[in-house]
Design an enzyme around this catalytic site. Structure first.
Site, PDB file in Angstrom:
ATOM      1  N   HIS A 164      -7.385  -1.756  -2.606  1.00 44.77           N
ATOM      2  CA  HIS A 164      -7.426  -0.092  -2.017  1.00 44.77           C
ATOM      3  C   HIS A 164      -8.747   0.471  -3.048  1.00 44.77           C
ATOM      4  O   HIS A 164      -8.650   0.183  -4.115  1.00 44.77           O
ATOM      5  CB  HIS A 164      -6.322   0.456  -1.853  1.00 44.77           C
TER       6      HIS A 164
ATOM      7  N   VAL B  84       0.147  -0.887  -6.273  1.00 49.61           N
ATOM      8  CA  VAL B  84       0.017  -1.600  -5.037  1.00 49.61           C
ATOM      9  C   VAL B  84      -0.855  -2.640  -4.850  1.00 49.61           C
ATOM     10  O   VAL B  84      -1.986  -2.483  -5.242  1.00 49.61           O
ATOM     11  CB  VAL B  84      -0.068  -0.640  -3.883  1.00 49.61           C
TER      12      VAL B  84
ATOM     13  N   HIS C 102      -9.377   4.465  -4.200  1.00 42.69           N
ATOM     14  CA  HIS C 102      -9.049   5.783  -4.087  1.00 42.69           C
ATOM     15  C   HIS C 102     -10.437   6.781  -3.759  1.00 42.69           C
ATOM     16  O   HIS C 102     -11.350   6.360  -4.403  1.00 42.69           O
ATOM     17  CB  HIS C 102      -8.431   6.260  -5.527  1.00 42.69           C
TER      18      HIS C 102
HETATM   19  P1  5GP Z   1      -2.660   2.091  -7.410  1.00 49.34           P
HETATM   20  O1  5GP Z   1      -2.261   2.891  -8.561  1.00 49.34           O
HETATM   21  O2  5GP Z   1      -2.102   0.915  -7.072  1.00 49.34           O
HETATM   22  O3  5GP Z   1      -4.049   2.092  -7.634  1.00 49.34           O
HETATM   23  O4  5GP Z   1      -2.676   3.324  -6.135  1.00 49.34           O
HETATM   24  C1  5GP Z   1      -1.659   3.168  -5.283  1.00 49.34           C
HETATM   25  C2  5GP Z   1      -1.402   4.497  -4.350  1.00 49.34           C
HETATM   26  O5  5GP Z   1      -0.900   4.389  -3.090  1.00 49.34           O
HETATM   27  C3  5GP Z   1      -0.875   5.588  -5.364  1.00 49.34           C
HETATM   28  O6  5GP Z   1      -1.806   6.628  -5.405  1.00 49.34           O
HETATM   29  C4  5GP Z   1       0.103   5.865  -4.359  1.00 49.34           C
HETATM   30  O7  5GP Z   1       0.483   7.499  -4.380  1.00 49.34           O
HETATM   31  C5  5GP Z   1       0.009   5.486  -3.066  1.00 49.34           C
HETATM   32  N1  5GP Z   1       0.967   5.131  -2.188  1.00 49.34           N
HETATM   33  C6  5GP Z   1       1.819   4.210  -2.537  1.00 49.34           C
HETATM   34  N2  5GP Z   1       3.060   4.071  -1.407  1.00 49.34           N
HETATM   35  C7  5GP Z   1       2.161   4.936  -0.248  1.00 49.34           C
HETATM   36  C8  5GP Z   1       2.640   5.176   0.971  1.00 49.34           C
HETATM   37  O8  5GP Z   1       3.731   4.772   1.280  1.00 49.34           O
HETATM   38  N3  5GP Z   1       1.929   5.968   1.615  1.00 49.34           N
HETATM   39  C9  5GP Z   1       0.967   6.468   1.062  1.00 49.34           C
HETATM   40  N4  5GP Z   1       0.274   7.326   1.910  1.00 49.34           N
HETATM   41  N5  5GP Z   1       0.171   6.309  -0.203  1.00 49.34           N
HETATM   42  C10 5GP Z   1       1.291   5.624  -0.809  1.00 49.34           C
END
Ligand code: 5GP
Ligand code: ZN
Length: 114
Positions: free
Chosen positions: A100, A96, A102
């Site tokens: 952000h 995404v 985690h």
């Molecule tokens: P990335 O891989 O980009 O660091 O992490 C994106 C995170 O966003 C993933 O852990 C995924 O599960 C979470 N995520 C993606 N779409 C949504 C959503 O619509 N709602 C929530 N609560 N989390 C999401």
């Protein structure tokens, strides 16, 4: 950013399980948790990646850290400990493209980074 899923969550157009909110940051439970506690902390401002944080926006990182402290207290894992991760771009595993952090905890995180 119209097609950004986290902007839609910030605007309330997509629901989330909110954990913490202030003027600059929203934190909510990850939809696919990788630990008993897995919270995503997002700035309300759309910044695509860590590499896009301008020098005059560095305060947003401090606000994310403050939010992480609040989330750890709310989830009652501050003393036990937790891990924070910011993925950046393809090799970093970013899916995404709205900055952000985690916050993972609630179990012993044995796995090594990478
Ligand atoms: P990335 O891989 O980009 O660091 O992490 C994106 C995170 O966003 C993933 O852990 C995924 O599960 C979470 N995520 C993606 N779409 C949504 C959503 O619509 N709602 C929530 N609560 N989390 C999401
Ligand atoms: Zn966005």
């Amino acid at each position: 950013m119209p097609d950004c899923i986290f902007c839609k969550i910030v605007k309330g157009e997509i629901p989330c399980a909110k954990v913490y909110e202030d003027d600059a940051v929203l934190a909510f439970d990850d939809i696919q948790p990788m630990a008993p506690v897995h919270v995503v902390i997002v700035p309300k401002m759309h910044i695509p990646t860590l590499m896009d944080v301008e020098a005059n926006q560095s305060g947003v990182i401090a606000q994310m850290v403050q939010a992480a402290q609040n989330v750890a207290q709310i989830k009652q894992i501050a003393a036990r400990g937790f891990r924070t991760v910011i993925n950046c771009n393809s090799d970093g595993g970013q899916v995404v493209f709205h900055l952000h952090m985690h916050l993972l905890g609630g179990r012993k995180l044995e796995d090594q980074l990478g």
